[in-house]
Write a protein that holds these residues in place. Sequence first.
Motif, short mmCIF file in Angstrom:
data_model
loop_
_atom_site.label_atom_id
_atom_site.label_comp_id
_atom_site.label_asym_id
_atom_site.label_seq_id
_atom_site.Cartn_x
_atom_site.Cartn_y
_atom_site.Cartn_z
N MET A 1 47.16 59.05 35.60
CA MET A 1 47.35 58.08 35.59
C MET A 1 46.93 56.80 36.82
N GLU A 2 46.28 55.77 35.93
CA GLU A 2 46.47 54.76 37.18
C GLU A 2 47.55 54.13 37.71
N ILE A 3 47.26 53.37 38.43
CA ILE A 3 48.42 53.09 40.06
C ILE A 3 48.28 51.20 39.72
N PRO A 4 49.14 50.57 39.40
CA PRO A 4 48.67 49.00 38.55
C PRO A 4 48.71 48.17 40.03
N ALA A 5 47.85 47.44 39.99
CA ALA A 5 47.26 46.40 41.30
C ALA A 5 48.82 45.42 41.43
N ILE A 6 49.21 45.54 42.29
CA ILE A 6 50.08 44.34 42.61
C ILE A 6 49.51 43.86 43.72
N ASN A 7 49.79 42.38 43.77
CA ASN A 7 49.39 41.00 44.21
C ASN A 7 50.39 41.15 45.92
N LEU A 8 49.57 40.64 46.90
CA LEU A 8 49.80 40.60 48.22
C LEU A 8 50.80 39.80 47.96
N LYS A 9 50.16 38.19 47.39
CA LYS A 9 51.42 37.68 47.34
C LYS A 9 52.17 37.25 46.55
N ALA A 10 52.58 38.69 46.27
CA ALA A 10 53.93 38.60 45.40
C ALA A 10 54.57 39.46 45.79
N ILE A 11 54.14 40.44 46.53
CA ILE A 11 55.04 40.78 47.98
C ILE A 11 55.29 40.38 48.86
N VAL A 12 54.35 39.67 49.51
CA VAL A 12 55.00 38.53 51.14
C VAL A 12 55.98 38.23 50.17
N PHE A 13 56.00 37.40 49.36
CA PHE A 13 57.24 35.83 48.59
C PHE A 13 58.65 36.79 47.76
N VAL A 14 58.51 38.08 47.46
CA VAL A 14 59.52 38.38 47.13
C VAL A 14 60.58 38.59 48.56
N ALA B 1 46.90 38.96 56.43
CA ALA B 1 45.61 39.49 55.45
C ALA B 1 45.65 39.26 53.48
N ILE B 2 46.09 38.05 53.50
CA ILE B 2 46.37 37.45 52.37
C ILE B 2 44.86 36.50 52.22
N ALA B 3 45.05 35.57 54.12
CA ALA B 3 44.02 34.45 53.60
C ALA B 3 42.20 35.08 54.31
N GLN B 4 42.31 35.92 54.44
CA GLN B 4 41.26 36.96 54.91
C GLN B 4 41.49 38.30 54.19
N ARG B 5 40.36 38.29 52.56
CA ARG B 5 40.58 39.22 51.73
C ARG B 5 40.02 40.24 52.08
N ASP B 6 38.92 40.29 53.31
CA ASP B 6 38.17 41.80 53.25
C ASP B 6 38.82 42.26 54.80
N TYR C 1 49.00 50.30 51.06
CA TYR C 1 47.94 51.12 51.49
C TYR C 1 47.56 51.44 50.25
N GLN C 2 47.62 51.15 49.62
CA GLN C 2 46.82 51.34 48.01
C GLN C 2 45.50 50.59 48.18
N MET C 3 46.13 48.47 48.73
CA MET C 3 44.88 47.37 49.09
C MET C 3 44.44 47.53 50.14
N TYR C 4 44.88 48.57 51.65
CA TYR C 4 44.17 49.39 52.37
C TYR C 4 42.30 50.32 52.29
N ARG C 5 43.38 50.77 50.87
CA ARG C 5 42.18 52.24 50.60
C ARG C 5 40.67 50.92 50.19
N GLU C 6 41.34 49.73 48.93
CA GLU C 6 40.81 49.22 48.52
C GLU C 6 39.88 48.24 49.42
N ARG C 7 39.80 47.98 50.51
CA ARG C 7 39.09 47.42 51.18
C ARG C 7 38.39 47.82 51.75
N GLY C 8 38.11 49.34 52.29
CA GLY C 8 37.64 49.96 53.04
C GLY C 8 38.29 50.93 53.71
N GLY C 9 39.35 50.74 54.00
CA GLY C 9 40.05 52.26 54.84
C GLY C 9 40.19 52.93 54.26
#
Length: 148
Positions: free
Chosen positions: A1-14, A46-51, A110-118
Amino acid sequence: MEIPAINLKAIVFVHWLLTTWGCMYPWLPLSYVWGNFTILAIAVWAIAQRDSIDAVLMFLIGMSITILTDIIHFGIYYPSGAIVSSLFRFCAGMAILSLILKPASCFFVYQMYRERGGEYVGFDLETSSVDSRYTMDSVESVPHSRHC
């Protein structure tokens, strides 16, 4: 089961919206306000510097710390047994909802951290930086002298 991708902007806005609503009534100290909005400022980095791995990691660590500090703030400053206004109930509810959503937000960050190479952050007791000369297998039994 794949984890849905949540946008960092949405997390920050909420979290920005819930923290703002939680601070409309002055029941929490300034340390709550500064702590949460500082972490949200790091999230904007983190939003401004995507990588950038560092920005996401700092946001993740900061969000994890604010979970603990929010619990402490609510435990200390929530009025017990007092008659409270509906504005206070709304603000307290929004602050508590933000706290409830923070572990899920940490998971997605944390999923975004792993996607960015962490890399996986964990502690392996066998390969830790302890002096490897001393292992359980190489310890010889030392005879104990008996004193009479």
